[in-house]
Design an enzyme around this catalytic site. Structure first.
Site, PDB file in Angstrom:
ATOM      1  CG  ASP A 107      -0.322  -0.507   2.624  1.00  0.00           C
ATOM      2  OD1 ASP A 107       0.032  -0.344   2.915  1.00  0.00           O
ATOM      3  OD2 ASP A 107      -0.931  -0.852   3.331  1.00  0.00           O
ATOM      4  CG  ASP A 126      -4.083 -10.957   9.573  1.00  0.00           C
ATOM      5  OD1 ASP A 126      -3.719 -10.683  10.715  1.00  0.00           O
ATOM      6  OD2 ASP A 126      -3.070 -10.317   9.306  1.00  0.00           O
TER       7      ASP A 126
END
Length: 182
Positions: A105, A162
């Protein structure tokens, strides 16, 4: 586990999509690293699933190692503080290193990691990321050589990704319902 998990809003990449992406990346890496001394380094924990699949599609000699870094304070946003929790077991000096990441990101943690590894004098240092988040108006601190696919700037889980150590075992990548992490 073929049915969608009740905490998933929608599936972005199916198990078949993932297999195709990994196969394409493995073919590219095989071609680029043929005859070289390749070391794949997975950034634990999320990248372990991707690396396990990726290394089986690479048709040239390669070694593997693992690092763990911590930069997420509350599990949803980066704290900006990076620390190495588990370092490499092997010497990478003079070797061709490919960092295997699950998702990219901002790239700030990866930038720190690349600086750390470059100080160990590898022959080359590149990044393969399974997902590259499309973050509007923000440039990434790292430009990966290999990109599996882009994904929206949403909270994604599955295929190693996760939330609070859950959902890593989902065989697809899906968007987590906001009420789960809000």
């Amino acid at each position: 586990m073929e049915a969608m998990h009740p905490d998933i809003e929608r599936v972005l990449f199916t198990e078949d999509d993932i297999k195709g992406i990994v196969k394409r990346l493995g073919e590219q890496i095989t071609q680029d690293y043929q005859g070289k001394d390749l070391v794949l380094i997975a950034v634990l924990r999320g990248a372990v699933v991707f690396m396990g699949d990726l290394m089986r599609t690479i048709d040239t000699r390669c070694a593997i190692d693992f690092m763990a870094v911590s930069s997420y304070g509350d599990g949803a946003k980066s704290s900006g503080i990076v620390r190495i929790v588990k370092d490499l077991d092997m010497d990478i000096k003079g070797r061709d290193v490919l960092i295997v990441e699950d998702v990219l990101d901002s790239g700030l943690t990866l930038k720190y990691l690349m600086k750390n590894l470059s100080n160990r004098h590898p022959a080359s240092l590149e990044v393969a990321t399974f997902l590259w988040k499309d973050v509007p108006g923000r440039t990434t601190a790292v430009d990966p050589k290999y990109v599996g696919t882009h994904c929206p700037n949403e909270f994604v889980v599955g295929y190693g990704l996760d939330y609070a150590e859950r959902y890593r075992n989902l065989p697809y990548v899906g968007v987590l319902k906001p009420e789960v992490y809000s």
